[in-house]
Design a protein around this motif. Structure first.
Motif, PDB file in Angstrom:
ATOM      1  N   VAL A 100      36.154 -62.479 -17.490  1.00 29.26           N
ATOM      2  CA  VAL A 100      36.461 -63.810 -18.021  1.00 29.26           C
ATOM      3  C   VAL A 100      37.347 -63.656 -19.246  1.00 29.26           C
ATOM      4  O   VAL A 100      37.006 -62.937 -20.185  1.00 29.26           O
ATOM      5  N   PHE A 101      38.485 -64.311 -19.213  1.00 30.01           N
ATOM      6  CA  PHE A 101      39.388 -64.356 -20.355  1.00 30.01           C
ATOM      7  C   PHE A 101      39.079 -65.625 -21.138  1.00 30.01           C
ATOM      8  O   PHE A 101      38.921 -66.691 -20.555  1.00 30.01           O
ATOM      9  N   GLU A 102      39.005 -65.506 -22.459  1.00 29.83           N
ATOM     10  CA  GLU A 102      38.722 -66.651 -23.321  1.00 29.83           C
ATOM     11  C   GLU A 102      39.883 -66.862 -24.280  1.00 29.83           C
ATOM     12  O   GLU A 102      40.490 -65.902 -24.733  1.00 29.83           O
ATOM     13  N   GLU A 103      40.149 -68.134 -24.587  1.00 24.95           N
ATOM     14  CA  GLU A 103      41.246 -68.426 -25.488  1.00 24.95           C
ATOM     15  C   GLU A 103      40.982 -69.711 -26.256  1.00 24.95           C
ATOM     16  O   GLU A 103      40.395 -70.645 -25.729  1.00 24.95           O
ATOM     17  N   GLN A 104      41.440 -69.732 -27.502  1.00 22.77           N
ATOM     18  CA  GLN A 104      41.389 -70.944 -28.317  1.00 22.77           C
ATOM     19  C   GLN A 104      42.832 -71.314 -28.599  1.00 22.77           C
ATOM     20  O   GLN A 104      43.578 -70.546 -29.206  1.00 22.77           O
ATOM     21  N   ALA A 105      43.271 -72.464 -28.074  1.00 19.71           N
ATOM     22  CA  ALA A 105      44.659 -72.890 -28.241  1.00 19.71           C
ATOM     23  C   ALA A 105      44.733 -74.402 -28.240  1.00 19.71           C
ATOM     24  O   ALA A 105      43.974 -75.069 -27.544  1.00 19.71           O
ATOM     25  N   SER A 106      45.665 -74.922 -28.982  1.00 19.02           N
ATOM     26  CA  SER A 106      45.860 -76.366 -29.060  1.00 19.02           C
ATOM     27  C   SER A 106      46.406 -76.896 -27.746  1.00 19.02           C
ATOM     28  O   SER A 106      47.275 -76.279 -27.126  1.00 19.02           O
ATOM     29  N   GLY A 107      45.920 -78.057 -27.328  1.00 17.57           N
ATOM     30  CA  GLY A 107      46.412 -78.692 -26.111  1.00 17.57           C
ATOM     31  C   GLY A 107      47.850 -79.158 -26.234  1.00 17.57           C
ATOM     32  O   GLY A 107      48.520 -79.421 -25.250  1.00 17.57           O
ATOM     33  N   GLY A 108      48.352 -79.265 -27.455  1.00 17.70           N
ATOM     34  CA  GLY A 108      49.715 -79.701 -27.682  1.00 17.70           C
ATOM     35  C   GLY A 108      50.756 -78.626 -27.454  1.00 17.70           C
ATOM     36  O   GLY A 108      51.940 -78.903 -27.380  1.00 17.70           O
TER      37      GLY A 108
END
Length: 59
Positions: free
Chosen positions: A30-38
């Protein structure tokens, strides 16, 4: 190999529920990421996930 991709958009969120669901669906990695939807474009960890896995489940 079946892989999962969990993404959150703010630091207040947590991928824990997403990761549990992806593992439950049979994902071995599982790859996890925190990124803005914009943001536009495909994120690096999603690109790596696509290139290394036979199938990808995106949460």
């Amino acid at each position: 190999m079946k892989c999962g991709y969990a993404r959150i958009s703010t630091q207040d969120q947590d991928t824990q529920v997403q990761v549990a669901a992806l593992l439950s669906a049979g994902c071995k990695l599982v790859f996890e990421e925190q990124a803005s939807g914009g943001r536009s474009g495909i994120d690096l960890s999603y690109t790596v996930c696509l290139s290394n896995c036979a199938s990808v489940i995106r949460w």
